[in-house]
Design a protein around this motif. Structure first.
Motif, short mmCIF file in Angstrom:
data_model
loop_
_atom_site.label_atom_id
_atom_site.label_comp_id
_atom_site.label_asym_id
_atom_site.label_seq_id
_atom_site.Cartn_x
_atom_site.Cartn_y
_atom_site.Cartn_z
N GLY A 186 0.63 -1.02 0.05
CA GLY A 186 0.49 0.07 0.17
C GLY A 186 0.41 1.22 -0.43
O GLY A 186 2.13 1.56 -1.16
N VAL A 187 0.58 2.14 0.83
CA VAL A 187 1.33 3.40 0.89
C VAL A 187 2.46 3.20 1.72
O VAL A 187 2.35 3.11 2.49
CB VAL A 187 0.11 4.90 0.72
N SER A 188 3.10 4.23 1.63
CA SER A 188 4.31 3.52 1.88
C SER A 188 5.20 5.33 2.87
O SER A 188 5.96 5.30 3.60
CB SER A 188 5.72 3.91 0.94
N TRP A 234 5.77 1.53 6.16
CA TRP A 234 7.05 1.38 5.67
C TRP A 234 7.47 -0.02 6.36
O TRP A 234 8.19 -0.78 5.95
CB TRP A 234 7.23 2.54 5.78
N LEU A 235 7.55 0.61 7.80
CA LEU A 235 8.97 -0.72 8.57
C LEU A 235 8.13 -2.32 8.55
O LEU A 235 8.08 -3.38 8.28
CB LEU A 235 8.69 -0.87 10.06
N HIS A 236 6.38 -2.29 9.02
CA HIS A 236 6.00 -3.40 8.93
C HIS A 236 5.33 -3.97 7.81
O HIS A 236 5.43 -5.16 7.83
CB HIS A 236 4.50 -3.56 10.24
N PHE A 237 4.85 -3.41 6.61
CA PHE A 237 4.12 -4.14 5.26
C PHE A 237 5.00 -3.63 4.73
O PHE A 237 5.54 -4.41 3.54
CB PHE A 237 3.07 -3.16 5.21
N THR A 267 11.26 7.91 -0.47
CA THR A 267 11.65 9.50 -0.54
C THR A 267 11.53 9.95 0.67
O THR A 267 11.05 11.54 0.89
CB THR A 267 9.26 9.28 -1.73
N ALA A 268 12.21 9.06 1.68
CA ALA A 268 12.02 9.46 2.77
C ALA A 268 13.77 8.75 3.68
O ALA A 268 14.08 7.88 2.84
CB ALA A 268 10.88 9.31 3.81
N SER A 294 16.45 2.36 6.01
CA SER A 294 15.86 1.05 6.71
C SER A 294 16.17 0.30 5.43
O SER A 294 16.40 -1.51 5.86
CB SER A 294 14.04 1.34 7.20
N ALA A 295 15.48 0.21 4.67
CA ALA A 295 15.27 -0.55 3.89
C ALA A 295 16.47 -1.55 3.57
O ALA A 295 16.86 -2.74 2.37
CB ALA A 295 14.85 -0.87 2.20
N GLU A 296 17.56 -0.63 2.75
CA GLU A 296 19.31 -0.74 2.38
C GLU A 296 19.38 -1.96 3.63
O GLU A 296 20.44 -2.49 2.99
CB GLU A 296 19.53 0.11 1.87
N VAL A 297 20.06 -1.29 4.88
CA VAL A 297 20.74 -1.60 5.47
C VAL A 297 19.96 -3.68 5.48
O VAL A 297 20.92 -4.70 5.44
CB VAL A 297 20.56 -0.87 6.94
#
Length: 339
Positions: free
Chosen positions: A102-104, A110-113, A139-140, A146-149
């Motif tokens: 869904g929306v990010s 972002w963290l949970h979904f 976009t933030a 978080s994602a790249e780590v």
């Protein structure tokens, strides 16, 4: 549409620590089962990676889908039919892990979904080539942080999708939590948060008592927040705003605190990084009450209690007020030494 469905994480009951403060507390919740669904030769459409195969849409990929903002796709009205603008794929990928939800823009979403879908156990179910991770455009600052780590820890490459293009995927791995609304957080997803905490937690001067302020937003405004902040300063709390702060600061603030107070909002998403035994008191609006932060606290082995306020429609349609007698009682109980 699925070529195979693998059971990844069984439905489980998550117990909360005992109720010791606040007017509302959940003793336990059920985290629904998570599957890993394999799909072959699919097209991902829109910036939210809606899954299309042979002209059919996978409804499971419409979780939190923002029809109100997406012009290339719309709900047909009966909950089953959709129309979509046909766009030729601009990218082809052999094997991919679908990490959308869904929306990010919201950090909880972002963290949970999104980020939590990168999991070593999911990858162990897949015996083929190592997938890339598909994510929406960053976009933030906390998106990349978080994602790249987490992706790096798992040896995965991140591919970001933006705009209204389409992506062709030969083999798609799609994690799906059955019947979930995103609030019944499964313990297996804690792996991603543990990775982030290990990466970012470090030395520094962080307060033992913190209030996570929401005073810089008019959305779900807590009308007596200024008075609450003044009162909590007198009780030894440091007033903290996470707006503009990097993820490392947010994680360390929460991981260092023994007592955390704050209104429901994005900042309290970080309770997932609390240390065991920490105490979290949340103020909630009766028009937007949910247990997501309390459930995060349960997974962190922290104590949680909520105080629910009352609406103030004369201020705005979503403004609320928390009664002072409930605040002082909850804070007194929060700070009582463990028996």
């Amino acid at each position: 549409m699925a070529e195979a469905v693998h059971s990844f994480a069984a439905e489980t009951r998550v117990e909360a620590l005992p109720h010791i403060f606040g007017t509302h507390h959940e003793n336990a919740y059920t985290a629904k089962q998570i599957d890993l669904i394999e799909l072959s030769d699919v097209t991902l459409r829109t910036p939210y990676a809606v899954i299309e195969k042979d002209g059919r849409i996978a409804g499971e990929s419409l979780f939190h889908f923002p029809f109100y903002r997406e012009t290339s796709m719309a709900d047909g009205g009966d909950g089953h039919a959709y129309w979509m603008r046909d766009v030729e794929p601009t990218l082809e990928i052999d094997t991919a892990l679908h990490a959308f939800g869904g929306v990010s823009e919201n950090i909880y979403h972002w963290l949970h979904f999104f980020v939590a879908k990168m999991n070593s156990g999911l990858l162990d179910l897949w015996k083929g080539d190592r997938p890339v991770v598909l994510l929406p455009a960053f976009t933030a600052p906390y998106h990349a942080a978080s994602a790249e780590v987490v992706a790096e820890a798992l040896g995965l490459k991140v591919v970001r999708i933006s705009g209204n293009g389409s992506v062709k995927v030969r083999k798609l791995l799609f994690p799906h939590q059955r019947g979930s609304e995103g609030l019944d957080i499964h313990p297996v997803t804690v792996e991603a948060f543990r990775t982030l905490k290990q990466r970012y937690q470090g030395p520094g001067a962080y307060a033992s008592r913190v209030y996570i302020s929401r005073s810089d937003t008019q959305n779900r405004r807590l009308v007596n927040e200024e008075g609450i902040e003044s009162y909590l300063k007198q009780r030894g709390f440091e007033i903290v705003s996470f707006t503009g702060k990097d993820l490392a600061f947010q994680i360390n603030t929460m991981a260092s605190a023994d007592y955390i107070v704050g209104p429901h909002g994005a900042g309290l998403t970080n309770v997932i990084f609390c240390k065991p035994g920490a105490r979290i008191l949340e103020f909630q609006s009766p028009n937007h009450f949910n247990w997501c932060m309390g459930r995060s606290a349960s997974l962190a082995k922290a104590y949680y209690g909520a105080v629910v306020g009352e609406m103030r429609p004369e201020v705005s349609s979503d403004a609320y007020y928390v009664q002072w007698d409930k605040i002082t009682k909850a804070v007194d109980d929060l700070l009582k030494p463990a028996s």
